[in-house]
Design a protein around this motif. Structure first.
Motif, PDB file in Angstrom:
ATOM      1  N   ASN A  36       0.858  -1.142  -0.020  1.00 21.70           N
ATOM      2  CA  ASN A  36       0.103  -0.350   0.425  1.00 21.70           C
ATOM      3  C   ASN A  36       0.719   1.041   0.040  1.00 21.70           C
ATOM      4  O   ASN A  36       1.557   0.708   0.838  1.00 21.70           O
ATOM      5  CB  ASN A  36      -0.637  -0.251   0.814  1.00 21.70           C
ATOM      6  CG  ASN A  36      -2.424  -0.691   1.203  1.00 21.70           C
ATOM      7  OD1 ASN A  36      -2.412  -1.462  -0.185  1.00 21.70           O
ATOM      8  ND2 ASN A  36      -2.646  -1.211   2.377  1.00 21.70           N
ATOM      9  N   LYS A  37       0.562   2.027  -0.999  1.00 19.12           N
ATOM     10  CA  LYS A  37       1.381   3.299  -1.124  1.00 19.12           C
ATOM     11  C   LYS A  37       2.450   2.986  -1.717  1.00 19.12           C
ATOM     12  O   LYS A  37       3.525   3.818  -1.325  1.00 19.12           O
ATOM     13  CB  LYS A  37       1.024   4.502   0.246  1.00 19.12           C
ATOM     14  CG  LYS A  37      -0.687   4.262   0.161  1.00 19.12           C
ATOM     15  CD  LYS A  37      -1.109   5.052  -0.528  1.00 19.12           C
ATOM     16  CE  LYS A  37      -2.343   6.041  -0.181  1.00 19.12           C
ATOM     17  NZ  LYS A  37      -3.331   5.801  -1.140  1.00 19.12           N
ATOM     18  N   GLY A 100      -7.473   2.318  -3.387  1.00 23.21           N
ATOM     19  CA  GLY A 100      -7.548   4.097  -2.996  1.00 23.21           C
ATOM     20  C   GLY A 100      -8.043   4.538  -4.532  1.00 23.21           C
ATOM     21  O   GLY A 100      -9.089   5.120  -4.723  1.00 23.21           O
ATOM     22  N   HIS A 109       0.926  -1.224  -7.411  1.00 27.73           N
ATOM     23  CA  HIS A 109       0.927  -2.241  -6.720  1.00 27.73           C
ATOM     24  C   HIS A 109       2.144  -3.276  -7.448  1.00 27.73           C
ATOM     25  O   HIS A 109       3.267  -3.150  -6.899  1.00 27.73           O
ATOM     26  CB  HIS A 109       0.338  -3.402  -5.796  1.00 27.73           C
ATOM     27  CG  HIS A 109      -0.146  -2.506  -4.524  1.00 27.73           C
ATOM     28  ND1 HIS A 109      -1.175  -1.893  -5.020  1.00 27.73           N
ATOM     29  CD2 HIS A 109      -0.095  -3.643  -3.344  1.00 27.73           C
ATOM     30  CE1 HIS A 109      -1.451  -1.896  -3.639  1.00 27.73           C
ATOM     31  NE2 HIS A 109      -1.042  -2.138  -2.305  1.00 27.73           N
TER      32      HIS A 109
END
Length: 189
Positions: A36-37, A100, A109
């Protein structure tokens, strides 16, 4: 396009129907969450900054992640506008929070994973092998969780690797040269 969509659906539904269980669900949610991120890759790059041997690799990895994110998530996703699998088929049960972004292609990802794995491969073969194993697991997790189609993650991995190879080609020598000059100056003081 229809051929690709049919291929994607066949694989996606096969995985959802045959591979989901209490163990794999937890495992792939965990793997996906690490990405994530870009967390796992950014954290890895930052850790590399503290090692003289790996510093240039960390810098190039961070640059590659930024280039991939800007071009992949900010540009390509908004040009292609492919809906995510669960948006195309509301009967799909998500095992994780809603992602998101609204769009699916390419996988962010996988883009980050491909970029990081390519940089590590170019720096050190053994580290690269482990990075690619993890990158493939992360990419698969996105399909397993039904937030991406197989072609999204394949494209994301390839695009991230391409961004990293270009950044490496353009920046590696310069980065290492600049770092050497900095090291020389600090040793003289």
């Amino acid at each position: 396009m229809e051929l690709i969509q049919n291929f994607d659906n066949e694989i996606l539904y096969y995985i959802m129907e045959n591979w989901r269980n209490s163990v794999t669900n937890v495992f792939f949610v965990f793997i996906s969450t690490l990405g994530n991120k870009g967390f796992i890759w950014i954290a890895s790059a930052v850790i590399m900054l503290f090692s003289k041997k790996w510093r240039s690799c960390g810098i190039i990895m961070l640059l590659s992640l930024v280039v991939g994110a800007v071009l992949g998530s900010a540009v390509i996703k908004n040009v292609i506008c492919r809906p995510r699998p669960f948006a195309a088929d509301p009967s799909i049960i998500l095992l994780t929070e809603l992602p998101g972004g609204v769009y699916s292609f390419p996988s962010g990802h996988s883009n980050a994973a491909g970029a990081a794995a390519m940089v590590l491969s170019l720096k050190d073969r053994k580290a690269g092998i482990w990075a690619w194993v993890f990158a493939l697991l992360m990419a698969f997790s996105r399909v397993f969780l039904a937030v991406h189609y197989p072609s999204d993650v394949i494209s994301g991995l390839a695009f991230g690797a391409l961004c990293a190879a270009v950044v490496w080609k353009l920046c590696c020598e310069r980065t290492e040269h600049c770092l050497e000059r900095i090291y020389e100056r600090t040793e003289k003081k």
